[in-house]
Design a protein around this motif. Structure first.
Motif, PDB file in Angstrom:
ATOM      1  N   HIS A 198       0.825  -1.206   0.000  1.00 22.51           N
ATOM      2  CA  HIS A 198       0.000   0.000   0.000  1.00 22.51           C
ATOM      3  C   HIS A 198       0.862   1.261   0.000  1.00 22.51           C
ATOM      4  N   PHE A 199       1.945   1.255   0.786  1.00 23.10           N
ATOM      5  CA  PHE A 199       2.802   2.431   0.832  1.00 23.10           C
ATOM      6  C   PHE A 199       3.472   2.671  -0.518  1.00 23.10           C
ATOM      7  N   ASN A 200       3.917   1.610  -1.184  1.00 23.40           N
ATOM      8  CA  ASN A 200       4.513   1.756  -2.518  1.00 23.40           C
ATOM      9  C   ASN A 200       3.536   2.421  -3.480  1.00 23.40           C
ATOM     10  N   LYS A 201       2.259   2.029  -3.394  1.00 21.61           N
ATOM     11  CA  LYS A 201       1.270   2.579  -4.321  1.00 21.61           C
ATOM     12  C   LYS A 201       1.030   4.064  -4.075  1.00 21.61           C
ATOM     13  N   ILE A 202       0.792   4.455  -2.819  1.00 20.76           N
ATOM     14  CA  ILE A 202       0.490   5.866  -2.575  1.00 20.76           C
ATOM     15  C   ILE A 202       1.726   6.738  -2.801  1.00 20.76           C
ATOM     16  N   PHE A 203       2.914   6.210  -2.537  1.00 25.66           N
ATOM     17  CA  PHE A 203       4.139   6.967  -2.791  1.00 25.66           C
ATOM     18  C   PHE A 203       4.300   7.189  -4.289  1.00 25.66           C
ATOM     19  N   ARG A 204       4.085   6.141  -5.076  1.00 27.94           N
ATOM     20  CA  ARG A 204       4.228   6.268  -6.533  1.00 27.94           C
ATOM     21  C   ARG A 204       3.155   7.200  -7.100  1.00 27.94           C
TER      22      ARG A 204
END
Length: 280
Positions: A198-204
C-alpha cells in the motif's frame, strides 16, 4: 549562456489554509544563449517532475534514448514525469527556455492524474491543462525581461494550483529520506504503519517513483553534488560516504542511471550536474 534560478515567494492568500507555492516548487529557472555549440545532452534522473517552456519555438523535439534519433515532438510547453532513466535533448545554437523544478511529490497540486502515470514520460502540457499551456507561453512571450517572466510564471502557477489531497505518510517519508539518505525504505514503512504494497502505491501516485527507486536516484544526486566542483575524485570514498555496499555496487547504480562510467561522466558533464554532453 545564461542560467538563472528564482525562488517562489507568493501565496494565493495570507490564510494558513493556502500554502505558499514554495511548499511544492523548489525553484523556477531560465536558460538563454546565442551562438552556442550544437550538440546533444543526456539529462539524468532527478527524482521529481519538471515543467519546461520553450520560448524560442513552439515545439520541443523528442529523441530515442538509445539511438538518439528524432522520434517526434511535443508542443512548446512540456511536462517531464519523474524519470528513472536519462533522456536526450538537443542543445541548439540559440536557446530561450523556462522551467519549473517541482519538489518530489509537489506536482500533485497542479496535475490531476497520479504521478506514476507519467513515469519516464514527456507530454505536451496542453494535454494536461487543456489549452492553458498555450495561454501561459503567450503571456511569457509578451514580457521582455526574465524578472517579469518569472513573476508571470509564478502567478500562473498560483492560479492553476488546486488544494488536492496529499498523503501525510508520503510527506513524512520524503522528509525522512531527505534528513537521512541512508534511511531504509522498510524502516520508514514501519514508521508510517502501512503495508509495503500500500505504501509503494500511494508513494508512486504522489511522487511518480516507488520509494526504493526514489532513494536510489536521490543517492545518485548526492554523489553528483559531492563531485560537482572536482576534477579528481576518490570514487571509493564517494561510494562509502553515500552509503553504497561497495565500489562495485556504486558503479552498477551509476552506470544504470547515467549510461556512462564515473570517469566518463567527469569528462562529459555539462553546465549542470545532471547534464551529460554526448560525444559524436
Amino acid at each position: 549562456m545564461i542560467y538563472q534560478t528564482y525562488q517562489p515567494r507568493l501565496a494565493r492568500s495570507a490564510t494558513p489554509k493556502e500554502p505558499p507555492l514554495s511548499q511544492f516548487i523548489e525553484f523556477l529557472w531560465m536558460r538563454e544563449g546565442d551562438n552556442l555549440p550544437q550538440s546533444q545532452s543526456r539529462l539524468l534522473p532527478i527524482g521529481s517532475m519538471e515543467l519546461v517552456v520553450n520560448l524560442h519555438e513552439d515545439k520541443i523535439p523528442l529523441f530515442d534514448c538509445h539511438s538518439r534519433a528524432l522520434i517526434g515532438s511535443t508542443n512548446g510547453s512540456m511536462l517531464c514525469g519523474a524519470h528513472s532513466q536519462g533522456f536526450i535533448i538537443n542543445n541548439e545554437r540559440k536557446i530561450s527556455v523556462m522551467g519549473v523544478h517541482f519538489k518530489p511529490g509537489g506536482s500533485a497540486s497542479f496535475f490531476a492524474l497520479p504521478a506514476g502515470e507519467l513515469h519516464n514520460q514527456r507530454v505536451s502540457l496542453d494535454e494536461l491543462w487543456q489549452g492553458r499551456a498555450t495561454e501561459l507561453r503567450d503571456r511569457l512571450l509578451e514580457e521582455s525581461t526574465w524578472e517579469a517572466r518569472f513573476l508571470v510564471l509564478e502567478r500562473f502557477l498560483l492560479m492553476v494550483m488546486q488544494p488536492l489531497a496529499r498523503y501525510s505518510a508520503v510527506d513524512f517519508a520524503l522528509r525522512e529520506f531527505d534528513r537521512s539518505p541512508a534511511s531504509t525504505v522498510s524502516a520508514v514503512t514501519d514508521k508510517v504503519g502501512f503495508s509495503a504494497r500500500h505504501f509503494n502505491k500511494i508513494f508512486r501516485d504522489q511522487v511518480g517513483l516507488t520509494p526504493k527507486l526514489f532513494c536510489r536516484i536521490r543517492r545518485l544526486q548526492q554523489v553528483l553534488d559531492l563531485i560537482s566542483s572536482k576534477n579528481q575524485v576518490d570514487w571509493t570514498d564517494i561510494a562509502i560516504t553515500c552509503g553504497y555496499f561497495d565500489q562495485a555496487h556504486f558503479i552498477h547504480d551509476f552506470r544504470m542511471f547515467t549510461n556512462c562510467t564515473p570517469t566518463e561522466y567527469l569528462v562529459q558533464r555539462g553546465f549542470h550536474p545532471c547534464h551529460v554532453v554526448l560525444l559524436d
